[in-house]
Design an enzyme around this catalytic site. Structure first.
Site, PDB file in Angstrom:
ATOM      1  N   ARG A  22       0.839  -1.215   0.000  1.00 58.64           N
ATOM      2  CA  ARG A  22       0.000   0.000   0.000  1.00 58.64           C
ATOM      3  C   ARG A  22       0.859   1.244   0.000  1.00 58.64           C
ATOM      4  O   ARG A  22       0.483   2.289  -0.518  1.00 58.64           O
ATOM      5  CB  ARG A  22      -0.910  -0.029   1.243  1.00 58.64           C
ATOM      6  CG  ARG A  22      -1.902   1.117   1.337  1.00 58.64           C
ATOM      7  CD  ARG A  22      -2.739   1.016   2.603  1.00 58.64           C
ATOM      8  NE  ARG A  22      -1.948   1.065   3.835  1.00 58.64           N
ATOM      9  CZ  ARG A  22      -1.432   2.168   4.366  1.00 58.64           C
ATOM     10  NH1 ARG A  22      -1.603   3.331   3.777  1.00 58.64           N
ATOM     11  NH2 ARG A  22      -0.721   2.110   5.481  1.00 58.64           N
ATOM     12  N   CYS A  39       5.829  -7.333   6.581  1.00 58.08           N
ATOM     13  CA  CYS A  39       5.665  -8.319   7.658  1.00 58.08           C
ATOM     14  C   CYS A  39       5.214  -9.664   7.101  1.00 58.08           C
ATOM     15  O   CYS A  39       5.785 -10.707   7.436  1.00 58.08           O
ATOM     16  CB  CYS A  39       4.678  -7.816   8.715  1.00 58.08           C
ATOM     17  SG  CYS A  39       5.389  -6.522   9.738  1.00 58.08           S
ATOM     18  N   HIS A  53       2.055  -9.540  15.529  1.00 60.42           N
ATOM     19  CA  HIS A  53       1.899  -8.103  15.282  1.00 60.42           C
ATOM     20  C   HIS A  53       1.553  -7.402  16.597  1.00 60.42           C
ATOM     21  O   HIS A  53       0.776  -7.925  17.392  1.00 60.42           O
ATOM     22  CB  HIS A  53       0.777  -7.842  14.262  1.00 60.42           C
ATOM     23  CG  HIS A  53       1.262  -7.648  12.865  1.00 60.42           C
ATOM     24  ND1 HIS A  53       0.847  -8.414  11.816  1.00 60.42           N
ATOM     25  CD2 HIS A  53       2.132  -6.731  12.337  1.00 60.42           C
ATOM     26  CE1 HIS A  53       1.444  -7.999  10.696  1.00 60.42           C
ATOM     27  NE2 HIS A  53       2.223  -6.984  10.979  1.00 60.42           N
TER      28      HIS A  53
HETATM   29  N1  PCA Z   1       5.055  -3.561  10.201  1.00 62.92           N
HETATM   30  C1  PCA Z   1       4.885  -3.631   8.772  1.00 62.92           C
HETATM   31  C2  PCA Z   1       6.271  -3.816   8.214  1.00 62.92           C
HETATM   32  C3  PCA Z   1       7.198  -3.502   9.322  1.00 62.92           C
HETATM   33  C4  PCA Z   1       6.368  -3.442  10.522  1.00 62.92           C
HETATM   34  O1  PCA Z   1       6.780  -3.301  11.681  1.00 62.92           O
HETATM   35  C5  PCA Z   1       3.879  -4.684   8.338  1.00 62.92           C
HETATM   36  O2  PCA Z   1       2.956  -4.993   9.115  1.00 62.92           O
HETATM   37  O3  PCA Z   1       3.978  -5.211   7.233  1.00 62.92           O
END
Ligand code: PCA
Length: 214
Positions: free
Chosen positions: A90, A143, A167
């Site tokens: 995105r 991620c 996450h």
């Molecule tokens: N979050 C992003 C990439 C690096 C991060 O800490 C993600 O959720 O893709």
């Protein structure tokens, strides 16, 4: 001692910090019984992030790998269930690349499940008094790219390795002027330690509700 590798990410999307790396540093700074920790920061860059992870696995030879990233807007710690074979950015990554609808591994499986007892990991965070949930998608940015890369490595080269992706919310100092949920880095670090303990202790999952209607 069980060797456990935790990774976090560098800041991205204009942020000055990334709570994933701050929390990984805090989580691994104190000993956890039976665990030998390694911590590595990954660049928020397609390709390089995965290469850095694979190199860290080669160097540390862990039994368990937990990759951690920031998911701004989520109110709790989320344990990801599935990685998909797709980059669809995105926003540009930290090297300016913005792949659209590109497979991570051409010809690879569409998806991999985490090699973690995801519901037991969620339960462990909740037992520590912190908000947690199963997540059914890690998105299509860096991620998910790293998560898929980890699972592909396990599937093709390291069958004994276990691991997955977590996450974490914004830290409070990132959202002082925005109506967004946050969790202090120290709390996220405790959550990561609880997940580590659960992931090391068990390979089978518990039977618990963790699905989503949408
Ligand atoms: N979050 C992003 C990439 C690096 C991060 O800490 C993600 O959720 O893709």
């Amino acid at each position: 001692m069980t060797r456990v590798l935790l990774t976090g990410f560098e800041p991205f999307d204009g942020e000055r910090t990334n709570p994933s790396w701050e929390a990984v540093r805090a989580a691994t700074a104190r000993p956890l019984p039976g665990v030998s920790f390694a911590a590595v920061e990954l660049p928020c860059v397609f390709g390089a992030a995965r290469e850095t992870l694979v190199a860290a696995v080669e160097a540390e030879d862990p039994l368990v790998v937990l990759c951690v990233g920031q998911a701004g807007g989520r109110p709790g710690i989320t344990v990801e269930r599935v990685a998909i074979n797709l980059d669809d950015a995105r926003i540009p990554d930290n090297a300016g690349a913005q792949p659209i609808d590109r497979p991570i591994v051409p010809g690879g499986p569409a998806a991999y499940f985490a090699a973690l007892p995801v519901k037991a990991c969620v339960a462990a965070v909740r037992a520590a008094g912190l908000p947690a949930a199963v997540s059914q998608t890690a998105g299509t940015f860096v991620c998910n790219h790293v998560f898929y890369g980890l699972m592909h490595l396990i599937a093709t080269e390291r069958p004994a390795l276990r691991g997955g992706f977590v996450h974490v919310p914004y830290a409070p100092d990132q959202v002082t002027d925005r109506p967004e949920p946050s969790l202090p880095v120290a709390a996220v670090a405790e959550g990561l330690r609880a997940i580590t303990a659960a992931a090391v202790a068990r390979t089978s999952d518990i039977r618990a509700v963790g699905g989503a209607t949408h």
